[in-house]
Enzyme design. Structure first.
Site, PDB file in Angstrom:
ATOM      1  N   MET A  30       0.870  -1.058   0.030  1.00  0.00           N
ATOM      2  CA  MET A  30      -0.189  -0.019   0.078  1.00  0.00           C
ATOM      3  C   MET A  30       0.947   1.263  -0.063  1.00  0.00           C
ATOM      4  O   MET A  30       0.714   2.337   0.242  1.00  0.00           O
ATOM      5  CB  MET A  30      -0.874  -0.114   1.203  1.00  0.00           C
ATOM      6  CG  MET A  30      -1.951  -1.289   1.122  1.00  0.00           C
ATOM      7  SD  MET A  30      -3.299  -1.019   2.105  1.00  0.00           S
ATOM      8  CE  MET A  30      -2.714  -0.731   3.648  1.00  0.00           C
ATOM      9  N   GLY A  31       2.175   1.057  -0.393  1.00  0.00           N
ATOM     10  CA  GLY A  31       2.885   2.245  -0.511  1.00  0.00           C
ATOM     11  C   GLY A  31       3.626   2.559   0.888  1.00  0.00           C
ATOM     12  O   GLY A  31       3.555   1.855   1.785  1.00  0.00           O
ATOM     13  N   HIS A  34       9.075   0.993   3.335  1.00  0.00           N
ATOM     14  CA  HIS A  34      10.208   0.994   4.341  1.00  0.00           C
ATOM     15  C   HIS A  34      10.923  -0.524   3.977  1.00  0.00           C
ATOM     16  O   HIS A  34      10.820  -1.091   3.178  1.00  0.00           O
ATOM     17  CB  HIS A  34       9.438   0.810   5.802  1.00  0.00           C
ATOM     18  CG  HIS A  34       8.556  -0.218   5.977  1.00  0.00           C
ATOM     19  ND1 HIS A  34       8.850  -1.478   5.998  1.00  0.00           N
ATOM     20  CD2 HIS A  34       7.110   0.075   6.095  1.00  0.00           C
ATOM     21  CE1 HIS A  34       7.926  -2.208   6.412  1.00  0.00           C
ATOM     22  NE2 HIS A  34       6.602  -1.245   6.093  1.00  0.00           N
ATOM     23  N   GLY A  36      11.213  -2.866   5.500  1.00  0.00           N
ATOM     24  CA  GLY A  36      10.471  -4.310   5.516  1.00  0.00           C
ATOM     25  C   GLY A  36      10.063  -4.700   3.791  1.00  0.00           C
ATOM     26  O   GLY A  36      10.099  -5.706   3.417  1.00  0.00           O
ATOM     27  N   HIS A  37       9.255  -3.542   3.358  1.00  0.00           N
ATOM     28  CA  HIS A  37       9.020  -3.850   1.861  1.00  0.00           C
ATOM     29  C   HIS A  37      10.368  -4.052   0.952  1.00  0.00           C
ATOM     30  O   HIS A  37      10.206  -4.827   0.074  1.00  0.00           O
ATOM     31  CB  HIS A  37       8.192  -2.545   1.578  1.00  0.00           C
ATOM     32  CG  HIS A  37       7.153  -2.297   1.915  1.00  0.00           C
ATOM     33  ND1 HIS A  37       6.811  -1.010   2.824  1.00  0.00           N
ATOM     34  CD2 HIS A  37       5.872  -2.891   1.975  1.00  0.00           C
ATOM     35  CE1 HIS A  37       5.765  -1.074   2.978  1.00  0.00           C
ATOM     36  NE2 HIS A  37       5.137  -1.976   2.719  1.00  0.00           N
ATOM     37  N   MET A 148       6.181 -11.155   7.345  1.00  0.00           N
ATOM     38  CA  MET A 148       5.717 -12.009   8.589  1.00  0.00           C
ATOM     39  C   MET A 148       5.076 -11.008   9.447  1.00  0.00           C
ATOM     40  O   MET A 148       4.343 -11.628  10.531  1.00  0.00           O
ATOM     41  CB  MET A 148       6.555 -13.047   8.930  1.00  0.00           C
ATOM     42  CG  MET A 148       6.712 -14.282   8.289  1.00  0.00           C
ATOM     43  SD  MET A 148       5.036 -14.943   7.869  1.00  0.00           S
ATOM     44  CE  MET A 148       4.727 -15.552   9.634  1.00  0.00           C
ATOM     45  N   GLN A 153      -2.283 -12.225   7.830  1.00  0.00           N
ATOM     46  CA  GLN A 153      -2.446 -11.879   6.561  1.00  0.00           C
ATOM     47  C   GLN A 153      -1.979 -13.200   5.487  1.00  0.00           C
ATOM     48  O   GLN A 153      -2.449 -13.646   4.788  1.00  0.00           O
ATOM     49  CB  GLN A 153      -2.156 -10.709   5.864  1.00  0.00           C
ATOM     50  CG  GLN A 153      -1.935 -10.337   4.516  1.00  0.00           C
ATOM     51  CD  GLN A 153      -1.570  -8.912   4.224  1.00  0.00           C
ATOM     52  OE1 GLN A 153      -2.582  -8.104   4.285  1.00  0.00           O
ATOM     53  NE2 GLN A 153      -0.464  -8.737   3.899  1.00  0.00           N
ATOM     54  N   VAL A 176      11.269  -6.953   9.137  1.00  0.00           N
ATOM     55  CA  VAL A 176      12.302  -6.340   9.703  1.00  0.00           C
ATOM     56  C   VAL A 176      12.270  -5.310  10.722  1.00  0.00           C
ATOM     57  O   VAL A 176      11.077  -4.533  10.885  1.00  0.00           O
ATOM     58  CB  VAL A 176      12.696  -5.381   8.200  1.00  0.00           C
ATOM     59  CG1 VAL A 176      13.868  -4.740   8.269  1.00  0.00           C
ATOM     60  CG2 VAL A 176      12.944  -6.384   7.159  1.00  0.00           C
ATOM     61  N   SER A 186       4.816   1.277   7.941  1.00  0.00           N
ATOM     62  CA  SER A 186       4.413   2.602   7.189  1.00  0.00           C
ATOM     63  C   SER A 186       3.652   3.433   8.266  1.00  0.00           C
ATOM     64  O   SER A 186       4.059   4.764   8.187  1.00  0.00           O
ATOM     65  CB  SER A 186       3.607   2.481   6.051  1.00  0.00           C
ATOM     66  OG  SER A 186       4.126   1.645   4.946  1.00  0.00           O
TER      67      SER A 186
END
Ligand code: PAF
Length: 285
Positions: A30-31, A34, A36-37, A148, A153, A176, A186
């Protein structure tokens, strides 16, 4: 890197790539990217010929009182971060592009939703499942990468892919964390400075629970009580839930054994944070 906003264009690029025999690694987001992404993207980069990151704040997964309007957005920053990570395509549709009319068919998640975030966010996972079916059809990925941090999810998406026979492989990637243990999110930008300091208590309480289990504690209620006390004492946040369940089935347990998840959500003034630990409880010898 190319940015695609049109569904049909993204879909025809994906179909063409598949015809050429290329594998597609997909990171749905969803943008407000960070680390993690970026760790998801880096895994996708390593394991596929082509990578696609989608950026879409999906209205269907937000409840009426949730933070859809204030969800942080910064496309320019996201796009340069993704490019630095070597990403090939950003799929960045508008809400009108994704939902030009009220959908006549949506997904309903039947299992694994009456606990954790599903309990306090009714309809949330239906919205996640619906958008993911669309995104999978548009991007046609071979492998899809999920963090995770949102373990529920991952469990729900596992069920979705299995039940709908979707030919993708779900790849879970470890959470992360900041140096002090706070899970990257986020939503962390919405923490007030004092709350940011306190927020490290979430991870600390999980570590505390892990040590207690290591030392032989077998009663989930005792661990939950200690964690709740710790969060109350060390933060101004309001506990939404702290639960200990089996993983990935997310069923209640009365004794700590097998693979379990300890998961929590805490509401601060403008951010609701989640975190979890998945533990394989050692059998007593
Ligand atoms: O995890 C997220 O950011 C979202 O739930 C997802 C998977 C992109 C679906 O909108």
């Amino acid at each position: 890197m190319r940015t695609i906003t049109d569904i049909r264009e993204m879909q025809s690029i994906a179909i063409q790539l598949k015809r050429e025999g290329k594998t597609i690694g997909f990171v749905p987001t969803m943008g407000y990217l960070h680390e993690g992404h970026l760790s998801l993207l880096s895994a996708a980069r390593k394991e596929n010929d082509v990578t696609v990151v989608s950026i879409f704040v999906n209205p269907l997964q937000f409840g009426p009182k949730e933070d859809l309007a204030t969800y942080p957005r910064d496309f320019e920053r996201d796009s340069s971060l993704a490019e630095k990570e070597g990403n090939d395509y950003i799929f960045f549709p508008s809400a009108d592009e994704m939902y030009p009319v009220t959908p006549s068919v949506t997904a309903k998640v039947q299992d694994r939703t009456d606990v954790l975030c599903g309990k306090s966010r009714p309809g949330h996972f239906d919205g996640v499942a619906t958008v993911l079916i669309k995104l999978f059809n548009i991007v046609q990925p071979d492998k899809v990468y999920f963090g995770m941090k949102d373990a529920q999810q991952v469990a729900v998406v596992d069920g979705l892919v299995r039940d709908f026979n979707i030919p993708v492989e779900i790849v879970p990637v470890q959470t992360v964390r900041e140096e002090d243990g706070l899970a990257k999110s986020s939503r962390n930008v919405h923490l007030l400075p004092a709350e940011r300091d306190q927020a490290t208590a979430l991870h600390q309480s999980l570590k505390m629970a892990e040590s207690a289990i290591d030392e032989g504690e077998q009663d989930p209620q005792k661990i939950l009580a200690r964690m709740k006390e710790f969060i109350k004492k060390n933060t101004s946040g309001e506990i939404d839930y702290i639960e200990i369940l089996s993983y990935p089935n997310l069923k209640q347990i009365s004794r700590l054994e097998g693979k379990i998840i300890i998961a929590m959500a805490v509401k601060f003034s403008k951010a609701r944070l989640i975190d979890n630990a998945i533990i394989s409880v050692k059998k007593e010898s």
